[in-house]
Design an enzyme around this catalytic site. Structure first.
Site, PDB file in Angstrom:
ATOM      1  N   LEU A  73       0.796  -1.221   0.000  1.00 18.91           N
ATOM      2  CA  LEU A  73       0.000   0.000   0.000  1.00 18.91           C
ATOM      3  C   LEU A  73       0.831   1.274   0.000  1.00 18.91           C
ATOM      4  O   LEU A  73       0.278   2.372  -0.109  1.00 18.91           O
ATOM      5  CB  LEU A  73      -0.950  -0.013   1.208  1.00 18.91           C
ATOM      6  CG  LEU A  73      -1.980  -1.152   1.208  1.00 18.91           C
ATOM      7  CD1 LEU A  73      -2.820  -1.112   2.472  1.00 18.91           C
ATOM      8  CD2 LEU A  73      -2.872  -1.067  -0.042  1.00 18.91           C
ATOM      9  N   ARG A  97      -4.022   2.076  13.054  1.00 18.95           N
ATOM     10  CA  ARG A  97      -4.251   3.175  13.986  1.00 18.95           C
ATOM     11  C   ARG A  97      -4.883   4.344  13.223  1.00 18.95           C
ATOM     12  O   ARG A  97      -4.734   4.458  11.995  1.00 18.95           O
ATOM     13  CB  ARG A  97      -2.926   3.619  14.627  1.00 18.95           C
ATOM     14  CG  ARG A  97      -2.315   2.560  15.511  1.00 18.95           C
ATOM     15  CD  ARG A  97      -1.306   3.152  16.471  1.00 18.95           C
ATOM     16  NE  ARG A  97      -0.388   2.140  16.966  1.00 18.95           N
ATOM     17  CZ  ARG A  97       0.499   2.334  17.937  1.00 18.95           C
ATOM     18  NH1 ARG A  97       0.590   3.528  18.515  1.00 18.95           N
ATOM     19  NH2 ARG A  97       1.310   1.378  18.327  1.00 18.95           N
ATOM     20  N   ARG A 103      -3.031   8.569   5.410  1.00 23.16           N
ATOM     21  CA  ARG A 103      -1.656   8.818   4.949  1.00 23.16           C
ATOM     22  C   ARG A 103      -1.296   7.953   3.746  1.00 23.16           C
ATOM     23  O   ARG A 103      -0.480   8.352   2.915  1.00 23.16           O
ATOM     24  CB  ARG A 103      -0.663   8.576   6.095  1.00 23.16           C
ATOM     25  CG  ARG A 103      -0.772   9.618   7.211  1.00 23.16           C
ATOM     26  CD  ARG A 103       0.435   9.574   8.130  1.00 23.16           C
ATOM     27  NE  ARG A 103       0.506   8.352   8.909  1.00 23.16           N
ATOM     28  CZ  ARG A 103      -0.092   8.184  10.081  1.00 23.16           C
ATOM     29  NH1 ARG A 103      -0.853   9.157  10.586  1.00 23.16           N
ATOM     30  NH2 ARG A 103       0.039   7.051  10.743  1.00 23.16           N
ATOM     31  N   HIS A 138      -3.457  -4.003  23.923  1.00 19.50           N
ATOM     32  CA  HIS A 138      -3.891  -5.361  23.639  1.00 19.50           C
ATOM     33  C   HIS A 138      -5.127  -5.668  24.479  1.00 19.50           C
ATOM     34  O   HIS A 138      -5.532  -4.869  25.326  1.00 19.50           O
ATOM     35  CB  HIS A 138      -2.773  -6.368  23.933  1.00 19.50           C
ATOM     36  CG  HIS A 138      -1.769  -6.488  22.826  1.00 19.50           C
ATOM     37  ND1 HIS A 138      -2.101  -6.956  21.568  1.00 19.50           N
ATOM     38  CD2 HIS A 138      -0.439  -6.212  22.792  1.00 19.50           C
ATOM     39  CE1 HIS A 138      -1.024  -6.958  20.811  1.00 19.50           C
ATOM     40  NE2 HIS A 138       0.000  -6.508  21.517  1.00 19.50           N
ATOM     41  N   ASP A 168     -11.201  -8.210  22.075  1.00 21.10           N
ATOM     42  CA  ASP A 168     -10.952  -8.368  20.643  1.00 21.10           C
ATOM     43  C   ASP A 168     -12.149  -8.967  19.918  1.00 21.10           C
ATOM     44  O   ASP A 168     -12.565  -8.481  18.868  1.00 21.10           O
ATOM     45  CB  ASP A 168      -9.741  -9.281  20.416  1.00 21.10           C
ATOM     46  CG  ASP A 168      -8.425  -8.602  20.721  1.00 21.10           C
ATOM     47  OD1 ASP A 168      -8.427  -7.413  21.078  1.00 21.10           O
ATOM     48  OD2 ASP A 168      -7.375  -9.261  20.604  1.00 21.10           O
TER      49      ASP A 168
END
Length: 355
Positions: A73, A97, A103, A138, A168
């Site tokens: 990417l 994130r 970006r 985490h 998660d």
């Protein structure tokens, strides 16, 4: 795979557990999922033991029913390819994130301009806003910040490191699927897609449910082993003679009475209904001593025909062979990618009546 979501196409940029688990659920329900993986950056689940043959069991499980496309990417050609693909896709799932996709030149606003019907779901530890938006974390961290860990475990040993990833999966993955499908329903009405912001910490905080309701509205902070369902009552686990464990959840009067009668503790029935901590502890001590007299198999035989909310603590392998889970089709066989069939956990959502 056939299913109610066969009309949906998902472009999946996620790695590790939360995003891949969410897109696996969508694929299990029929969605077409294309994984975009970096050719120069290995997904950690791919090299995480244990392995079945040369393939990580976690990776083969999380990538089932998906196609894969390798794209760097950071290269303009890859960005152009994503922009081309997104014209024909309904959903994007990413787990970078905040700001990373922007970006790279393929953030929400850019992709939305190409496909206004696009539903874009970002799964992160802390969400797209707030002072922790860029902070690493985490599962254990999300559960801690969300208050979940504070009232779990034992009073003398603290919160336990859980064997499953609650924030998660139960948080990030499941809430992502719910948010995506809610956005799909709205798009059917309005024709417009939208951004779905999933924070695993938010989702874990929401899982506090009853304890959270008591704390926030009633000012009653739940501590370990202090409440009805977290070890403060006889609702608990008890070790058997062969060092296995038996779960006892006989809270309702009819169940607790049956429990006491079955164990030969009829004289203690009233303790089960008492709200006094000392009565609950007295009953727990009696149950601990009684359960320790027999093996797990012996207790299974005794309670096999007793409707008392008493069940054995099984290993995952044992659970896979349990007649209830087998009847529900919760263990399936999937080609692991090299022609060899691998046993995996099935999807728990069943459509239609299964006979």
């Amino acid at each position: 795979m056939a299913g109610p979501l066969t009309s949906l196409k998902v472009l999946d940029f996620s790695t590790l557990l939360p995003g891949p688990y969410a897109t696996m659920m969508l694929a299990d329900m029929g969605a077409e999922v294309l994984r975009v993986e970096a050719p120069d950056r290995v997904d950690l689940t791919k090299v995480m033991p244990p392995f079945d043959g040369k393939i990580s069991t976690a990776f083969s499980y999380l990538t089932r029913s998906k196609r894969t496309l390798a794209l760097n990417l950071k290269q303009a050609e890859a960005v152009d390819k994503v922009k081309e693909l997104v014209r024909d896709y309904d959903i994007v799932v990413e787990q970078f994130r905040p700001g990373v996709m922007d970006r790279l030149g393929i953030g929400y606003e850019t992709l939305k301009a190409i496909n206004p019907r696009l539903i874009y779901c970002a799964i992160t530890g802390y969400g797209q806003t707030g002072p922790y938006r860029d902070r690493a974390g985490h599962d254990i961290n999300y559960l801690s910040i969300a208050g979940v860990s504070s009232h779990c475990g034992r009073a003398d040993s603290g919160p336990p490191p859980l064997g499953i990833q609650v924030a998660d999966v139960a948080g990030g993955s499941h809430h992502a699927v719910m948010g995506i499908l809610a956005a799909v329903i709205e798009r059917q009405q309005t024709g417009a897609g939208q951004f779905v912001d999933i924070s695993m910490t938010d989702a874990a905080f929401a899982l506090n449910a009853m304890a959270g309701a008591a704390s926030l509205a009633g000012g009653q902070e739940q501590q370990p082993e202090s409440a009805l369902l977290n070890g403060g009552s006889f609702y608990d686990y008890y070790q058997t003679r062969d060092q296995r464990w038996l779960s006892i959840g006989s809270l309702e009067p009819q169940f607790s009475a049956r429990l006491c009668d079955t164990l030969g503790l009829s004289e203690l029935k009233s303790l089960a209904l008492s709200q006094k901590p000392e009565d609950q502890q007295r009953l727990k001590t009696a149950l601990k001593d009684k359960v320790a007299e027999k093996t797990l198999v012996e207790w299974q035989e005794i309670f096999a025909d007793q409707d008392a909310c008493v069940e054995p603590v099984l290993t995952i392998t044992e659970a896979a062979e349990h007649p209830q889970l087998k009847a529900r089709g919760m263990v399936i066989e999937v080609d692991r990618g090299d022609g060899v069939m691998q046993r995996q956990i099935g999807n728990p959502i069943i459509f239609g009546v299964k006979t």
